[in-house]
Design an enzyme around this catalytic site. Structure first.
Site, PDB file in Angstrom:
ATOM      1  N   CYS A 199       0.947  -1.128   0.000  1.00  0.00           N
ATOM      2  CA  CYS A 199      -0.110  -0.069   0.068  1.00  0.00           C
ATOM      3  C   CYS A 199       1.012   1.355   0.075  1.00  0.00           C
ATOM      4  O   CYS A 199       1.528   1.468  -0.881  1.00  0.00           O
ATOM      5  CB  CYS A 199      -0.990   0.027   1.246  1.00  0.00           C
ATOM      6  SG  CYS A 199      -2.495   1.033   0.782  1.00  0.00           S
ATOM      7  N   ARG A 233     -12.326   5.511  -4.425  1.00  0.00           N
ATOM      8  CA  ARG A 233     -11.800   4.586  -3.545  1.00  0.00           C
ATOM      9  C   ARG A 233     -11.838   3.173  -3.923  1.00  0.00           C
ATOM     10  O   ARG A 233     -12.939   2.785  -4.120  1.00  0.00           O
ATOM     11  CB  ARG A 233     -12.148   4.942  -2.125  1.00  0.00           C
ATOM     12  CG  ARG A 233     -11.375   4.495  -1.039  1.00  0.00           C
ATOM     13  CD  ARG A 233     -11.528   5.080   0.412  1.00  0.00           C
ATOM     14  NE  ARG A 233     -12.353   4.589   1.210  1.00  0.00           N
ATOM     15  CZ  ARG A 233     -12.728   5.137   2.304  1.00  0.00           C
ATOM     16  NH1 ARG A 233     -12.564   6.279   2.710  1.00  0.00           N
ATOM     17  NH2 ARG A 233     -13.407   4.365   3.196  1.00  0.00           N
ATOM     18  N   HIS A 297      -3.534  -5.833   1.858  1.00  0.00           N
ATOM     19  CA  HIS A 297      -3.712  -6.200   2.865  1.00  0.00           C
ATOM     20  C   HIS A 297      -4.121  -7.594   3.505  1.00  0.00           C
ATOM     21  O   HIS A 297      -4.656  -8.257   2.371  1.00  0.00           O
ATOM     22  CB  HIS A 297      -4.503  -5.038   4.055  1.00  0.00           C
ATOM     23  CG  HIS A 297      -3.924  -3.635   3.634  1.00  0.00           C
ATOM     24  ND1 HIS A 297      -2.709  -3.155   4.308  1.00  0.00           N
ATOM     25  CD2 HIS A 297      -4.259  -2.502   3.101  1.00  0.00           C
ATOM     26  CE1 HIS A 297      -2.387  -1.826   4.138  1.00  0.00           C
ATOM     27  NE2 HIS A 297      -3.533  -1.438   3.463  1.00  0.00           N
TER      28      HIS A 297
END
Length: 343
Positions: A199, A233, A297
């Site tokens: 990330c 997003r 993640h």
């Protein structure tokens, strides 16, 4: 109206004790309050670790797309190089022959896995990547020396695997600034170290990424990628089919970011997205040589043990398979996550 950054869950309410802030993050979670004392880290420091031992490694170009090969030990540091920080314990520096094969290297008695800036870059349990590497190495009889380096400490140049996690906007910018100034990670890469970045960490090892207001911020240029802020997003589960050249199963993970990443000609996309956002153009992550980055993640290496084993082979050579009994829980987790996204 003020909003949270991208990695702050749903974005509806801040985590306990976290104030709302104005700028959405292209990579990390909430934007922290102004730092006190100028350039100090924003969280409690982990106790300082002393390093002692031999000089680091040398290898070919870190940006090469060729499959990682042998990494010979360096003799003294190259003439004119900056002095290395205090290095690792001599008792852990002994080398034994690695396994034969195309990944054959001198195998260290203990792999030195360096977790970079956990005080700045550690969201969504990214510490699990360190735990997973340590477990899968030890199950194969390979010792591991985990090393956590806070942002007020020099990054040692003699590590075998370097890990960077996700983070908020301002810590991401601070991390990039300090890593550029210190030069330890760049020197380690020039000697053939493995880098796994997630990330915010993935973005900052590229040439540029978006800052707290979307402004371009200089990265480390270790991987031929560039990142900025997207229009929407990406949040939720992600599934991606890995580049066949890497020989591992599809990836599953969790993403929460507004970053978009373009992979340049000096790198290759890690995977093709079948569910989720990834880089924002149908691909996910990127890799070149021994450097690999992803938006996943989960933690990524816990959800994808094949990816963890790939990183280990780049250092320790071909790995023996683990007994079924030791893989049972790992396989069950993968099956559950894949079943959940296909339901």
């Amino acid at each position: 109206m003020t909003v949270l950054g991208d990695d702050a869950g749903s974005g509806d309410t801040p985590a306990a004790g976290r104030p709302r802030h104005a700028a959405p993050s292209p990579s990390g979670s909430y934007v922290p309050p102004p730092m006190q004392g100028g350039d100090e880290p924003v969280t409690t420091r982990i106790p300082r670790i002393d390093y002692d031992g031999p000089a680091g490694y040398q290898s070919g170009s870190p940006g090469s797309l060729a499959e990682p090969g042998a990494r010979p030990l360096a003799d003294p540091l190259l003439a004119g190089a900056e002095p290395a920080p205090p290095s690792f314990g001599e008792s852990r520096a002994e080398r034994q022959p690695g396994p034969a094969g195309r990944h054959a290297v001198d195998r260290p008695s203990a792999l030195r896995v360096v977790w970079i800036y956990p005080d700045l870059l550690s969201t969504y349990g990214d510490r699990g990547n360190l735990i997973m590497l340590e477990r899968r190495a030890r199950l194969r009889g390979i010792g591991v020396e985990p090393i956590e380096v806070n942002s007020d400490q020099p990054v040692p140049q003699q590590g075998d695997i370097y890990l960077l996690g996700g983070g908020e906007d301002l810590p991401q910018v601070l991390a990039a600034r300090r890593l550029r100034a210190g030069g330890g990670l760049t020197a380690a890469v020039s000697r053939g170290a493995v880098v796994f970045a997630v990330c915010a960490g993935y973005q900052l090892i590229g040439s540029v990424f978006g800052g707290a207001q979307g402004e371009p911020v200089e990265g480390l240029s270790l991987l031929d990628i560039s990142s900025g802020r997207g229009d929407r997003r990406g949040v939720g589960e992600i599934v991606a089919e890995v580049d066949p050249a890497l020989g591992i199963d599809r990836l599953t993970g969790f993403e929460n970011h507004q970053g978009v990443t373009v992979v340049g000609p000096g790198a290759r996309p890690l995977a093709r997205v079948t569910l989720g956002t990834g880089n924002g153009n149908g691909t996910e992550g990127a890799y070149a040589g021994r450097i690999l980055g992803t938006y996943l993640h989960g933690p990524a290496l816990v959800r994808n043990p094949g990816l963890a084993d790939l990183l280990l082979t780049w250092v320790a050579g071909t790995l023996p398979p683990l007994p079924d009994a030791q893989e049972a829980w790992t396989r069950q987790l993968r099956a559950e996550r894949l079943a959940a996204v296909s339901a």
